[in-house]
Scaffold this motif. Structure first.
Motif, PDB file in Angstrom:
ATOM      1  N   GLN A  89       9.344  16.101   5.213  1.00 54.42           N
ATOM      2  CA  GLN A  89      10.178  15.693   4.072  1.00 54.42           C
ATOM      3  C   GLN A  89       9.403  14.831   3.079  1.00 54.42           C
ATOM      4  O   GLN A  89       9.919  14.457   2.025  1.00 54.42           O
ATOM      5  N   HIS A  90       8.167  14.510   3.408  1.00 53.93           N
ATOM      6  CA  HIS A  90       7.340  13.668   2.549  1.00 53.93           C
ATOM      7  C   HIS A  90       7.216  14.266   1.142  1.00 53.93           C
ATOM      8  O   HIS A  90       7.271  15.480   0.977  1.00 53.93           O
ATOM      9  N   HIS A  91       6.982  13.407   0.154  1.00 50.91           N
ATOM     10  CA  HIS A  91       6.967  13.888  -1.236  1.00 50.91           C
ATOM     11  C   HIS A  91       5.704  14.654  -1.613  1.00 50.91           C
ATOM     12  O   HIS A  91       5.536  15.003  -2.779  1.00 50.91           O
ATOM     13  N   ASP A  92       4.821  14.917  -0.658  1.00 56.48           N
ATOM     14  CA  ASP A  92       3.761  15.900  -0.878  1.00 56.48           C
ATOM     15  C   ASP A  92       3.761  16.937   0.241  1.00 56.48           C
ATOM     16  O   ASP A  92       2.729  17.541   0.530  1.00 56.48           O
ATOM     17  N   ALA A  93       4.905  17.121   0.878  1.00 53.97           N
ATOM     18  CA  ALA A  93       4.989  18.124   1.943  1.00 53.97           C
ATOM     19  C   ALA A  93       5.915  19.249   1.498  1.00 53.97           C
ATOM     20  O   ALA A  93       5.452  20.236   0.923  1.00 53.97           O
TER      21      ALA A  93
ATOM     22  N   THR B 239       0.879  -1.172   0.000  1.00 54.37           N
ATOM     23  CA  THR B 239       0.000   0.000   0.000  1.00 54.37           C
ATOM     24  C   THR B 239       0.912   1.217   0.000  1.00 54.37           C
ATOM     25  O   THR B 239       2.017   1.179   0.548  1.00 54.37           O
ATOM     26  N   HIS B 240       0.480   2.278  -0.682  1.00 54.98           N
ATOM     27  CA  HIS B 240       1.289   3.506  -0.689  1.00 54.98           C
ATOM     28  C   HIS B 240       0.543   4.563   0.106  1.00 54.98           C
ATOM     29  O   HIS B 240      -0.482   5.068  -0.330  1.00 54.98           O
ATOM     30  N   ASP B 241       1.051   4.860   1.294  1.00 54.74           N
ATOM     31  CA  ASP B 241       0.314   5.731   2.212  1.00 54.74           C
ATOM     32  C   ASP B 241       1.033   7.065   2.389  1.00 54.74           C
ATOM     33  O   ASP B 241       2.011   7.173   3.143  1.00 54.74           O
ATOM     34  N   ASP B 242       0.535   8.063   1.667  1.00 49.64           N
ATOM     35  CA  ASP B 242       1.146   9.394   1.735  1.00 49.64           C
ATOM     36  C   ASP B 242       1.007   9.971   3.136  1.00 49.64           C
ATOM     37  O   ASP B 242      -0.094  10.030   3.680  1.00 49.64           O
ATOM     38  N   VAL B 243       2.112  10.454   3.652  1.00 45.81           N
ATOM     39  CA  VAL B 243       2.108  11.047   4.988  1.00 45.81           C
ATOM     40  C   VAL B 243       1.611  12.499   4.849  1.00 45.81           C
ATOM     41  O   VAL B 243       2.329  13.456   5.110  1.00 45.81           O
TER      42      VAL B 243
ATOM     43  N   ILE C  78       8.769   4.790  -4.467  1.00 51.65           N
ATOM     44  CA  ILE C  78       7.967   4.512  -5.655  1.00 51.65           C
ATOM     45  C   ILE C  78       7.219   5.722  -6.195  1.00 51.65           C
ATOM     46  O   ILE C  78       6.849   5.733  -7.349  1.00 51.65           O
ATOM     47  N   ASP C  79       7.003   6.749  -5.379  1.00 54.70           N
ATOM     48  CA  ASP C  79       6.192   7.869  -5.872  1.00 54.70           C
ATOM     49  C   ASP C  79       6.927   9.189  -6.105  1.00 54.70           C
ATOM     50  O   ASP C  79       6.452  10.015  -6.865  1.00 54.70           O
ATOM     51  N   PRO C  80       8.053   9.470  -5.446  1.00 59.79           N
ATOM     52  CA  PRO C  80       8.706  10.761  -5.675  1.00 59.79           C
ATOM     53  C   PRO C  80       8.940  11.054  -7.162  1.00 59.79           C
ATOM     54  O   PRO C  80       9.125  10.142  -7.972  1.00 59.79           O
TER      55      PRO C  80
ATOM     56  N   ASN D 226       4.365   3.495 -13.145  1.00 60.19           N
ATOM     57  CA  ASN D 226       3.552   3.649 -11.940  1.00 60.19           C
ATOM     58  C   ASN D 226       3.805   2.453 -11.033  1.00 60.19           C
ATOM     59  O   ASN D 226       4.589   1.566 -11.358  1.00 60.19           O
ATOM     60  N   TYR D 227       3.127   2.445  -9.881  1.00 63.57           N
ATOM     61  CA  TYR D 227       3.360   1.370  -8.908  1.00 63.57           C
ATOM     62  C   TYR D 227       2.075   0.597  -8.633  1.00 63.57           C
ATOM     63  O   TYR D 227       1.833   0.135  -7.535  1.00 63.57           O
ATOM     64  N   GLU D 228       1.253   0.526  -9.682  1.00 66.48           N
ATOM     65  CA  GLU D 228      -0.012  -0.203  -9.575  1.00 66.48           C
ATOM     66  C   GLU D 228       0.148  -1.600 -10.169  1.00 66.48           C
ATOM     67  O   GLU D 228       1.123  -1.871 -10.860  1.00 66.48           O
TER      68      GLU D 228
HETATM   69 ZN   LIG Z   1       2.752   9.423  -2.781  1.00 69.01          ZN
END
Ligand SMILES: [Zn+2]
Length: 1013
Positions: free
Chosen positions: A409-413, A45-49, A167-169, A233-235
């Motif tokens: 530092q998260h990739h959506d922060a 699972t990919h859980d964005d912080v 996997i997402d950056p 992608n990572y699906e």
């Molecule tokens: Zn992500």
């Protein structure tokens, strides 16, 4: 074909016969089968912080109208699903979520999970608090947030993560590959997002898996096996997606008593998808990433279907399928003993399709980026002070700041790609963490100025105050009315391992003040009035950030030179008297009939010349280095492409639609303040860009403080503001940008080393992330620009450096955040676009001499002086301990070494990280082996034991090196070249060697009875 289906049905029926009624046992025990195509199912699972919701909203599953996602559901449902079949496997990545969950589990559940981890059914990989971004992050933050997660995993489960799972950056850095990969002991690094042109070529050439050597200096020891996912992608492949209540893929229906039996159809689809992936992958092992964002809300739906696929596909026999993990997959690839292609440098910039370069996020939300960087430097200093004073078990501690910084530092922060309410949440966490750390720092200063044996100090009488909004001249602590029989004491802390001399500026309300050093001697100081533009800014933002309306407040900047020993402080006293220099501005107006004479700034080695015709900067002259260069500087904006085109400019994507030079709206005069310490040039570029250029007498660089905003949008055009620094350096399309503030990588305009670039975005496609700086050079001269936060930048035309300072955009760019990047700040009912204030620094050097400044001054930017203030009455003279250094008074670190971490751990041991700052060949004097004398770094402590650790301090380095897989590289004969590293720590002399670019991590056990600085 019909006959074939019949055979399968017979087999199915015969299995059913073996069990009671309709109960079905699936054979999921299959391992690797040599000679067959092996499909490794990797449930994840990919859980964005934090992204569309805050980290806590994602965890508890609230705010589901935005996104139905609850991480608690994932972890709760996972455990019974794994227990139901010992062959099922799962990887979990984000420690911020895992720890939220783990803390609340019963001892029985914890035991169960510990067993699942020890058997490998549940594997904790990547292992940092978040999956950090790789463009807008500083390497020290990446190390810190990884260490926090890795040490927790070690404590709770006694395991060390083996795999990097980024996997997402949005693009991947060299520092990630070698520092946060090889140096933390990872055996492989997997990711999804690389440029679409790069991916197409790698698919054609079967080069999606390779050996990545991220460091030029460290050679083969920095290599790591890396895999870029084939579809970007990572699906799972289309049709194999099994989230509860999701209708996008057919479930595997194998009950012949029910309608829609589809086993053969699903098996055929599975085999077809596997073969297509095998076509672009080397060897007969492929990985399927079975999951995506916040999936496994009800884990059983995924496992139920994967159980069936494993059972029926293996019965079918054309391919072999198994439950796997990235570790198992990596081990099978390694066991093949094949040679892999080599990759150097990095994967920036990233475009997911034509005209869609994800280079906007290098600058998106510049205020958050600045805040993260400021807090990062503060955290480094606060941990040192927490150690010197002695960690307070009952608090306050620096832990909440550590946690807030880790999540940021998260990739959506720090990227700026989150929704506004989530950005606010990150800022709030940082602010709370800062507040607590501020107490740690204040208490340390209180104790350390009181007595030299401060380890037992409880309630120091001196209360120190700090000013986080000092940059906008908001600092109630310095608003002491000196004329009313008061004094202001200033403590200046230096977290660097070198002695440091820099000008300190604090806002004061009196003009007639003098500054004395810790011996009581009056020192040179200067007073400059605070200009109206700054006061207006201060009033609005101080109210917005503190919630309190502010008084007219200080009217002057008081400046003096502070000299501070390494890892130590000096104190200064401000009292009534006459400042050495009280500086009034001189205004110059230009244009009209008569030409004025040129304006010269700078009273030391460096001079800047402004044109007498129009007041623009024309010349940079350094009389010491004999550099005399033409220099211009200007602002431009790119109009953001709107929605309705093939690609809008937004939080992720930079999609300019033409450029417009920012023209002054009227002729504003140049205002010049000349003082004995530094000169300032004020320019109102237009109504929303204000610039102050400073030249310090004792420094040889230019400091530019910019205030940009609110960016006007009444023309309904989003704007991306850049500054351009123009010289006549012939850099021939080549420039250099840092990787996460560490190594410098060569960039060539309109060129990629790995493929023939089809250029369709000549500006956005040449943007790179900058955390430390960017430089250009020719055969004679270098021009370096250093930054105070993460930004995007480039050299779009020869001789020029461009950095993007701020963005305000009106459309979403279609990558999921579903908001336009239009930041506003409100006071009561009045909202306006966000104004950003920051600094950049520039300097010319003769060729080959720029790196000394970039490296040493880069450390000063990252770790500015930490200031604290206390008000005293007129009779007070000085602190009992007016100056301090934690190091031996005769010692400072070598010029090429910095302390990255100095921190007391929970068990009383000390974490020490030392970094060599130079690459191999970067500087003729400093790219050499350095030696640090620990006895002099810790003069009053006895080192009982010192253990060298991996970079994330979760295992001894020796063990990590022993376990790490080594790989063969295509075309290279030797397995390992001799890379240079420092030798073992000398146990008697306690000296540590550091080779170029080496970072060494130690855990030191002191004889605690001797603790005393
Ligand atoms: Zn992500």
């Amino acid at each position: 074909m019909a006959g074939f289906v019949g055979v399968v049905l017979t087999v199915v029926l015969s299995v059913c016969v073996l069990v009671e009624g309709n109960y079905m046992v699936y054979d999921t025990a299959q391992g690797v089968v040599p000679g067959k195509l092996n499909v490794h199912l990797v449930p994840h699972t990919h859980d964005d912080v934090g992204w569309l919701k805050t980290v806590d909203q994602y965890y508890v599953g609230s705010n589901n109208s935005i996104q139905v996602a609850c991480v608690q559901n994932v972890l709760d449902s996972l455990i019974p699903a794994l227990l139901a079949d010992k062959n099922r496997k799962f990887i979990y990545v984000e420690q911020a979520f895992f720890q939220r969950w783990w803390r609340r589990q019963s001892e029985a559940t914890k035991k169960t999970v510990q067993i699942l981890v020890s058997t490998g059914q549940l594997e904790l990989i990547n292992g940092g608090m978040c999956m950090h971004d790789e463009a807008a992050t500083h390497y020290i933050d990446m190390i810190d947030q990884t260490t926090l997660g890795h040490r927790y995993i070690k404590q709770q489960f006694n395991v060390t993560p083996r795999i990097g799972w980024q996997i997402d950056p949005f693009g991947h850095s060299a520092v990630q590959a070698y520092l946060l990969g090889a140096e933390v002991g990872f055996d492989a690094l997997f990711f999804a997002r690389i440029d679409y042109q790069d991916r197409a070529k790698r698919r054609d050439e079967k080069k999606l898996e390779f050996i990545w050597q991220g460091s030029k200096t460290q050679g083969s020891s920095s290599q790591i096996f890396s895999g870029a996912f084939y579809a970007g992608n990572y699906e799972p492949p289309t049709g194999f997606y099994y989230e509860v209540n999701d209708e996008s893929s057919p479930v595997v229906q194998d009950d012949i008593n029910l309608f829609d039996y589809n086993v053969q159809e699903r098996v055929d689809a599975f085999v077809a998808a596997a073969l297509s992936q095998a076509n672009v992958t080397r060897s007969n092992h492929i990985m399927w990433t079975m999951g995506t964002d916040f999936k496994y809300q009800y884990a059983e739906t995924w496992f139920r279907n994967m159980d069936k696929l494993i059972h029926y596909v293996n019965q079918d026999g054309r391919v072999n399928v198994l439950y796997s993990t990235p570790s198992i997959y990596t081990d099978t690839k390694h066991a093949l003993n094949e040679a892999w292609p080599l990759k150097s440098d990095d994967f920036f910039p990233y475009a997911d399709r034509i005209n869609a370069y994800w280079t906007g996020y290098f600058t998106s939300r510049p205020a958050i980026k600045g805040y993260v960087r400021t807090m990062s430097g503060y955290y480094l200093a606060a941990r040192q002070l927490e150690l010197f004073k002695g960690r307070n078990k009952s608090g306050p501690t620096t832990e909440s700041l550590a946690d807030a910084l880790a999540i940021a530092q998260h990739h959506d922060a720090v990227t700026g790609t989150e929704k506004q309410h989530v950005a606010n949440d990150y800022a709030k966490r940082l602010s709370i963490g800062y507040k607590e750390s501020e107490d740690v720092v204040a208490a340390a200063f209180g104790c350390m100025t009181q007595s030299s044996s401060f380890s037992e100090c409880k309630d120091p009488p001196t209360k120190f105050t700090q000013c986080p909004l000092l940059n906008i001249s908001y600092c109630p602590a310095t608003e002491v009315d000196i004329s009313q029989g008061k004094k202001l004491a200033v403590l200046v802390y230096n977290s660097l391992g070198w002695k440091r001399t820099s000008v300190v500026r604090i806002p004061v309300i009196n003009e007639n003040v003098t500054v004395s050093d810790s011996t009581g001697k009056v020192i040179l100081s200067q007073i400059i009035p605070i200009v109206n533009a700054s006061i207006a800014n201060k009033k609005f933002y101080a109210t917005a950030y503190t919630g309190e309306s502010t008084s007219a407040g200080p009217m002057y900047w008081l400046a003096f030179t502070a000299e501070v020993p390494p890892l130590g402080f000096s104190t200064y006293v401000i009292s009534s008297g006459k400042a050495s220099a009280s500086i009034k501005p001189r205004s110059y107006t230009f244009g009209g009939a008569q030409n004025s004479s040129a304006v010269e700034i700078g009273s030391g080695n460096l001079k800047l010349i402004y044109s007498g015709n129009n007041g623009t900067l024309t010349q940079y002259i350094n009389s010491r280095s004999s550099v005399n260069m033409s220099l211009e500087q200007s602002y431009t904006y790119y109009a953001g492409e709107a929605a309705g085109t093939d690609q809008a400019s937004g939080a992720y994507v930079f999609r300019p639609n033409g450029t417009s030079e920012v023209q002054p709206e009227e002729k504003f005069p140049l205002r010049v303040f000349k003082g004995p310490l530094y000169d300032e040039v004020h320019q109102m570029i237009n109504s929303w860009i204000y610039q102050i250029t400073r030249v310090y007498k004792e420094k040889e660089h230019v400091e530019v403080e910019f205030t940009v905003g609110p960016i006007p949008i009444d023309d309904e055009v989003g704007k991306e503001i850049v500054t351009q620094i123009k010289s006549n350096i012939g850099n021939n399309k080549t420039f250099y940008t840092d990787s996460n503030g560490r190594d410098f990588l060569e960039r060539i305009r309109d060129y990629r080393a790995d493929w023939d670039l089809e250029v369709n975005q000549p500006i956005a496609g040449n943007y790179y992330p900058i955390n430390l700086g960017i430089y250009i050079k020719d055969n004679n001269t270098e021009l370096s620009v250093l930054v105070d936060r993460s930004v995007g930048g480039s050299s779009i035309t020869d001789g020029e450096v461009e950095i993007m300072l701020h963005r305000r955009l009106l459309y979403d760019d279609g990558r999921g955040v579903d908001e336009s990047l239009n930041e506003t700040v409100c006071v009561l009912d009045k909202c306006s676009g966000l104004t950003v204030q920051g600094k950049y620094y520039l300097r010319f050097d003769p060729l080959g001499e720029g790196s000394k400044w970039r490296r040493s001054f880069g450390q000063e930017i990252y770790s500015p002086f930490l200031l604290a203030f206390t008000e005293q009455d007129d009779k007070w003279t000085n602190f009992a301990i007016p100056t301090f250094s934690a190091m031996d008074s005769s010692y400072s670190l070598p010029d090429n070494v910095a302390i990255l971490t100095l921190q007391e751990l929970e068990d009383g041991t000390v974490l020490l990280r030392l970094a060599h700052l130079y690459e191999d060949g970067e500087d003729k004097d400093l790219s050499v082996m350095a030696t640090v004398e620990l006895k002099k770094v810790f003069p009053n402590k006895k080192i009982n034991k010192i253990k060298e650790m991996s970079l994330s301090a979760n295992q001894e380095r020796e063990e990590m090196v022993r376990k790490r897989l080594s790989w063969k590289v295509e075309g290279s004969k030797t397995k390992q070249d001799n890379d240079l590293r420092g030798g073992p720590v000398n146990p008697v002399k306690l000296t540590v060697e550091l080779a170029p670019m080496e970072i060494r991590t130690f855990i030191i056990d002191f004889n605690t009875k001797l603790v005393q600085y």
